[in-house]
Enzyme design. Structure first.
Site, PDB file in Angstrom:
ATOM      1  N   LYS A   1       0.809  -1.218   0.000  1.00 43.33           N
ATOM      2  CA  LYS A   1       0.000   0.000   0.000  1.00 43.33           C
ATOM      3  C   LYS A   1       0.847   1.275   0.000  1.00 43.33           C
ATOM      4  O   LYS A   1       2.048   1.260   0.268  1.00 43.33           O
ATOM      5  CB  LYS A   1      -0.977  -0.019   1.175  1.00 43.33           C
TER       6      LYS A   1
ATOM      7  N   ARG B   1      -3.570 -10.135   5.273  1.00 51.14           N
ATOM      8  CA  ARG B   1      -4.165 -10.151   3.929  1.00 51.14           C
ATOM      9  C   ARG B   1      -3.116  -9.610   2.961  1.00 51.14           C
ATOM     10  O   ARG B   1      -2.712  -8.452   3.066  1.00 51.14           O
ATOM     11  CB  ARG B   1      -5.430  -9.304   3.896  1.00 51.14           C
TER      12      ARG B   1
END
Length: 286
Positions: free
Chosen positions: A231, A265
């Site tokens: 991210k 995740r």
């Protein structure tokens, strides 16, 4: 063990009759059935590609596979319910048929899509909106009696960046979880996992503030999912793009494990599993 684990967190998950022990961290592999998800390596829009990726991730040690057909990257265009369903269901059906032991999660905020996907062979609903974008989601999950991943976000993927303002990001996210978990519990939802929503209506500094206090979410006594893989909070600090953020992802995943994360995740299952194994080896050496 990580600090604050004296809070009696729920340690098991019932997913499609499979009892999963979350006292040992598990890895969830991301499979995006989209042409435009933020990390190109996760895009598997063809069913055959998705099945191949599922096999690879399961062989590398993933317990869960998270299938998404609606891109939630910042600024992503909206797609119709029909298009999301048409992308998602063939892959769910194919993976469930080929790997019946796999635990499949569906990344959707639409209750009709969630219902159809569970019927097609999925086991978990992963809702980035925490029920805010579909008023029927909570009752649908209660009727389906499936585990629900409750994520924090403000707005929607198109508007969330403009809403990334907080006086105290941890307190706001904590209160959101407490309130919405109470609603789910009242409806009879038995298995709830919380996800702070790194990168969703949050600037990088908000993400690091949440990671720094991640262990305090243990007070809710719910399993914690950490989704930091590749991210912007990583590559905005270190440079490069999502393609360059694997090492930073592994560092953040390791920090998350020390702070009580139960599920990682990720786009890269092998590296996440290595982080879990090394973390567990350190614990056992005491």
């Amino acid at each position: 063990m990580a600090k604050d684990t004296f809070f009696q967190k729920k340690a098991t998950l019932n997913a499609g009759g499979k009892l999963i022990d979350l006292s040992r961290p598990k890895v969830m592999g991301i499979i995006n059935l989209t042409p435009d998800s933020f990390f190109a390596g996760s895009r598997k829009p063809q069913v055959a590609e998705a099945v191949q990726q599922a096999e690879k991730m399961l062989n590398e040690g993933a317990t869960f596979l998270d299938l998404g057909a609606y891109s939630s990257r910042p600024g992503a265009d909206d797609i119709s319910l029909q298009e999301e369903t048409d992308r998602l269901l063939p892959a769910v059906e194919a993976i469930a048929a080929q790997f019946p032991y796999a635990v499949l999660s569906v990344d959707t905020f639409r209750s009709p899509v969630a219902k159809a996907a569970i019927k097609a062979g999925a086991h978990i609903v992963n809702d980035i909106s925490g029920g805010q974008l579909d008023a029927d989601m909570f009752t649908t999950v209660a009727q389906l009696q499936v585990p629900y991943i409750l994520m924090h976000m403000k707005g929607n993927p198109k508007t969330m960046n403009a809403l990334a303002g907080y006086e105290d990001v941890f307190s706001e996210v904590y209160d959101y979880f407490a309130e919405r978990y109470h609603q789910l519990k009242q409806l009879g939802v038995k298995d709830v996992i919380i996800d702070p929503g790194f990168g969703f209506a949050k600037k990088p500094e908000h993400g690091y503030a949440l990671m720094n206090r991640l262990q305090e979410f243990n007070q809710l006594q719910l399993p914690i999912l950490a989704g930091v893989s590749r991210k912007k909070m990583i590559y905005s600090l270190l440079g490069g793009t999502a393609a360059d953020a694997l090492n930073g992802t592994t560092v953040l995943n390791t920090i998350a494990l020390t702070k009580g994360a139960n599920i990682l995740r990720v786009h890269d299952v092998k590296e996440a599993m290595e982080a879990v194994r090394i973390w567990e080896a350190c614990l056992k050496a005491n």
